[in-house]
Design a protein around this motif. Structure first.
Motif, PDB file in Angstrom:
ATOM      1  N   VAL A  18      43.306 -13.865  86.071  1.00 48.88           N
ATOM      2  CA  VAL A  18      44.447 -14.398  86.817  1.00 48.88           C
ATOM      3  C   VAL A  18      45.765 -13.976  86.169  1.00 48.88           C
ATOM      4  O   VAL A  18      46.692 -13.549  86.855  1.00 48.88           O
ATOM      5  N   ASN A  19      45.840 -14.069  84.854  1.00 51.49           N
ATOM      6  CA  ASN A  19      47.109 -13.799  84.173  1.00 51.49           C
ATOM      7  C   ASN A  19      47.453 -12.323  84.080  1.00 51.49           C
ATOM      8  O   ASN A  19      48.584 -11.976  83.742  1.00 51.49           O
ATOM      9  N   GLN A  20      46.530 -11.445  84.419  1.00 54.53           N
ATOM     10  CA  GLN A  20      46.832 -10.015  84.444  1.00 54.53           C
ATOM     11  C   GLN A  20      47.682  -9.648  85.653  1.00 54.53           C
ATOM     12  O   GLN A  20      48.292  -8.589  85.684  1.00 54.53           O
ATOM     13  N   GLU A  21      47.716 -10.524  86.631  1.00 54.22           N
ATOM     14  CA  GLU A  21      48.494 -10.256  87.842  1.00 54.22           C
ATOM     15  C   GLU A  21      49.971 -10.442  87.570  1.00 54.22           C
ATOM     16  O   GLU A  21      50.416 -11.538  87.253  1.00 54.22           O
ATOM     17  N   LYS A  22      50.722  -9.397  87.700  1.00 55.72           N
ATOM     18  CA  LYS A  22      52.155  -9.417  87.390  1.00 55.72           C
ATOM     19  C   LYS A  22      52.965 -10.127  88.470  1.00 55.72           C
ATOM     20  O   LYS A  22      54.115 -10.457  88.256  1.00 55.72           O
ATOM     21  N   LYS A  23      52.375 -10.364  89.631  1.00 60.34           N
ATOM     22  CA  LYS A  23      53.085 -11.023  90.727  1.00 60.34           C
ATOM     23  C   LYS A  23      53.321 -12.507  90.438  1.00 60.34           C
ATOM     24  O   LYS A  23      54.141 -13.141  91.085  1.00 60.34           O
ATOM     25  N   LEU A  24      52.582 -13.046  89.494  1.00 55.84           N
ATOM     26  CA  LEU A  24      52.675 -14.469  89.198  1.00 55.84           C
ATOM     27  C   LEU A  24      53.717 -14.720  88.112  1.00 55.84           C
ATOM     28  O   LEU A  24      53.751 -14.032  87.101  1.00 55.84           O
ATOM     29  N   SER A  25      54.568 -15.712  88.327  1.00 48.21           N
ATOM     30  CA  SER A  25      55.623 -16.000  87.357  1.00 48.21           C
ATOM     31  C   SER A  25      55.183 -16.985  86.280  1.00 48.21           C
ATOM     32  O   SER A  25      55.783 -17.048  85.216  1.00 48.21           O
ATOM     33  N   PHE A  26      54.135 -17.746  86.551  1.00 50.08           N
ATOM     34  CA  PHE A  26      53.673 -18.764  85.605  1.00 50.08           C
ATOM     35  C   PHE A  26      52.197 -18.537  85.315  1.00 50.08           C
ATOM     36  O   PHE A  26      51.392 -18.414  86.246  1.00 50.08           O
ATOM     37  N   PRO A  27      51.798 -18.494  84.041  1.00 43.74           N
ATOM     38  CA  PRO A  27      50.400 -18.213  83.709  1.00 43.74           C
ATOM     39  C   PRO A  27      49.482 -19.414  83.937  1.00 43.74           C
ATOM     40  O   PRO A  27      49.909 -20.567  83.873  1.00 43.74           O
ATOM     41  N   LEU A  28      48.237 -19.108  84.172  1.00 47.50           N
ATOM     42  CA  LEU A  28      47.192 -20.130  84.204  1.00 47.50           C
ATOM     43  C   LEU A  28      46.835 -20.398  82.748  1.00 47.50           C
ATOM     44  O   LEU A  28      46.478 -19.472  82.021  1.00 47.50           O
ATOM     45  N   LEU A  33      42.013 -29.665  86.085  1.00 44.25           N
ATOM     46  CA  LEU A  33      42.662 -29.878  87.382  1.00 44.25           C
ATOM     47  C   LEU A  33      44.178 -29.870  87.257  1.00 44.25           C
ATOM     48  O   LEU A  33      44.875 -29.314  88.102  1.00 44.25           O
ATOM     49  N   LYS A  34      44.707 -30.472  86.203  1.00 37.21           N
ATOM     50  CA  LYS A  34      46.163 -30.517  86.003  1.00 37.21           C
ATOM     51  C   LYS A  34      46.725 -29.125  85.728  1.00 37.21           C
ATOM     52  O   LYS A  34      47.795 -28.782  86.235  1.00 37.21           O
ATOM     53  N   SER A  35      46.020 -28.321  84.940  1.00 40.48           N
ATOM     54  CA  SER A  35      46.483 -26.957  84.654  1.00 40.48           C
ATOM     55  C   SER A  35      46.505 -26.111  85.924  1.00 40.48           C
ATOM     56  O   SER A  35      47.461 -25.369  86.171  1.00 40.48           O
ATOM     57  N   ILE A  36      45.454 -26.228  86.710  1.00 43.85           N
ATOM     58  CA  ILE A  36      45.372 -25.461  87.959  1.00 43.85           C
ATOM     59  C   ILE A  36      46.450 -25.925  88.931  1.00 43.85           C
ATOM     60  O   ILE A  36      47.105 -25.105  89.578  1.00 43.85           O
ATOM     61  N   GLU A  37      46.664 -27.222  89.012  1.00 42.23           N
ATOM     62  CA  GLU A  37      47.694 -27.770  89.905  1.00 42.23           C
ATOM     63  C   GLU A  37      49.091 -27.277  89.509  1.00 42.23           C
ATOM     64  O   GLU A  37      49.882 -26.876  90.367  1.00 42.23           O
ATOM     65  N   ARG A  38      49.379 -27.293  88.223  1.00 38.79           N
ATOM     66  CA  ARG A  38      50.691 -26.817  87.769  1.00 38.79           C
ATOM     67  C   ARG A  38      50.850 -25.332  88.074  1.00 38.79           C
ATOM     68  O   ARG A  38      51.896 -24.883  88.540  1.00 38.79           O
ATOM     69  N   TRP A  39      49.805 -24.542  87.793  1.00 41.13           N
ATOM     70  CA  TRP A  39      49.825 -23.104  88.069  1.00 41.13           C
ATOM     71  C   TRP A  39      50.091 -22.862  89.555  1.00 41.13           C
ATOM     72  O   TRP A  39      50.911 -22.028  89.922  1.00 41.13           O
ATOM     73  N   LYS A  40      49.410 -23.613  90.398  1.00 39.64           N
ATOM     74  CA  LYS A  40      49.576 -23.485  91.850  1.00 39.64           C
ATOM     75  C   LYS A  40      51.013 -23.798  92.259  1.00 39.64           C
ATOM     76  O   LYS A  40      51.640 -23.041  92.987  1.00 39.64           O
ATOM     77  N   ASN A  43      53.703 -21.236  90.982  1.00 42.72           N
ATOM     78  CA  ASN A  43      53.609 -19.926  91.634  1.00 42.72           C
ATOM     79  C   ASN A  43      53.665 -20.023  93.155  1.00 42.72           C
ATOM     80  O   ASN A  43      53.446 -19.030  93.846  1.00 42.72           O
ATOM     81  N   SER A  44      53.933 -21.217  93.666  1.00 37.36           N
ATOM     82  CA  SER A  44      54.029 -21.450  95.120  1.00 37.36           C
ATOM     83  C   SER A  44      52.795 -20.929  95.862  1.00 37.36           C
ATOM     84  O   SER A  44      52.892 -20.230  96.860  1.00 37.36           O
ATOM     85  N   ILE A  45      51.641 -21.313  95.353  1.00 37.45           N
ATOM     86  CA  ILE A  45      50.383 -20.912  95.981  1.00 37.45           C
ATOM     87  C   ILE A  45      49.962 -22.006  96.957  1.00 37.45           C
ATOM     88  O   ILE A  45      49.975 -23.186  96.622  1.00 37.45           O
ATOM     89  N   SER A  46      49.600 -21.593  98.120  1.00 40.77           N
ATOM     90  CA  SER A  46      49.207 -22.512  99.191  1.00 40.77           C
ATOM     91  C   SER A  46      47.947 -23.293  98.812  1.00 40.77           C
ATOM     92  O   SER A  46      47.052 -22.779  98.142  1.00 40.77           O
ATOM     93  N   ASP A  47      47.877 -24.533  99.290  1.00 37.18           N
ATOM     94  CA  ASP A  47      46.699 -25.372  99.034  1.00 37.18           C
ATOM     95  C   ASP A  47      45.420 -24.779  99.592  1.00 37.18           C
ATOM     96  O   ASP A  47      44.336 -25.059  99.096  1.00 37.18           O
ATOM     97  N   ASP A  48      45.530 -23.972 100.642  1.00 37.46           N
ATOM     98  CA  ASP A  48      44.331 -23.413 101.256  1.00 37.46           C
ATOM     99  C   ASP A  48      44.104 -21.938 100.888  1.00 37.46           C
ATOM    100  O   ASP A  48      43.287 -21.260 101.506  1.00 37.46           O
ATOM    101  N   ALA A  49      44.799 -21.453  99.854  1.00 36.58           N
ATOM    102  CA  ALA A  49      44.622 -20.075  99.409  1.00 36.58           C
ATOM    103  C   ALA A  49      43.224 -19.888  98.822  1.00 36.58           C
ATOM    104  O   ALA A  49      42.735 -20.742  98.081  1.00 36.58           O
ATOM    105  N   GLU A  50      42.604 -18.782  99.172  1.00 31.63           N
ATOM    106  CA  GLU A  50      41.233 -18.531  98.701  1.00 31.63           C
ATOM    107  C   GLU A  50      41.158 -18.465  97.180  1.00 31.63           C
ATOM    108  O   GLU A  50      40.202 -18.953  96.586  1.00 31.63           O
ATOM    109  N   ILE A  51      42.170 -17.878  96.546  1.00 30.00           N
ATOM    110  CA  ILE A  51      42.147 -17.794  95.088  1.00 30.00           C
ATOM    111  C   ILE A  51      42.094 -19.188  94.470  1.00 30.00           C
ATOM    112  O   ILE A  51      41.371 -19.421  93.501  1.00 30.00           O
TER     113      ILE A  51
END
Length: 99
Positions: A18-28, A33-40, A43-51
């Motif tokens: 996940v963190n190799q992706e340069k498009k993301l401004s905040f690392p995982l 659950l809290k870490s994933i929620e903050r990352w989401k 990075n303005s990731i949609s709740d229904d995003a497949e990733i």
């Protein structure tokens, strides 16, 4: 002990993929659950995003494996471990399409 190391290795793999992706401004930073929620959120990731669904699924399966590690290694444990590996490969192959 090998089971513990395998779970830690799996978590590191997911985080690194996940963190190799340069498009993301905040690392995982973890698979809680809290870490994933903050990352989401950061990075303005949609709740229904497949990733997000794949990362949450991996997280829940690793949590389940951690709770089962005190028991004898069963076929169910081995199958679930294999499933986690398949999900990590799926993440690796598709992450560029999802972001």
């Amino acid at each position: 002990m090998d089971e513990f190391l395998n779970r830690i290795t799996a978590q590191r793999q997911v985080i690194n993929i996940v963190n190799q992706e340069k498009k993301l401004s905040f690392p995982l930073i973890g698979l809680s659950l809290k870490s994933i929620e903050r990352w989401k959120n950061e990075n303005s990731i949609s709740d229904d995003a497949e990733i997000l669904m794949v990362i949450n699924l991996i997280s829940s399966k690793l949590f389940f494996l951690a709770n089962k590690s005190q028991e004898q290694i069963t076929n169910e444990y081995k199958l679930l471990s294999k499933n986690v590996s398949e999900l990590i490969n799926h993440l690796k192959q598709n992450i560029k399409n999802w972001l």
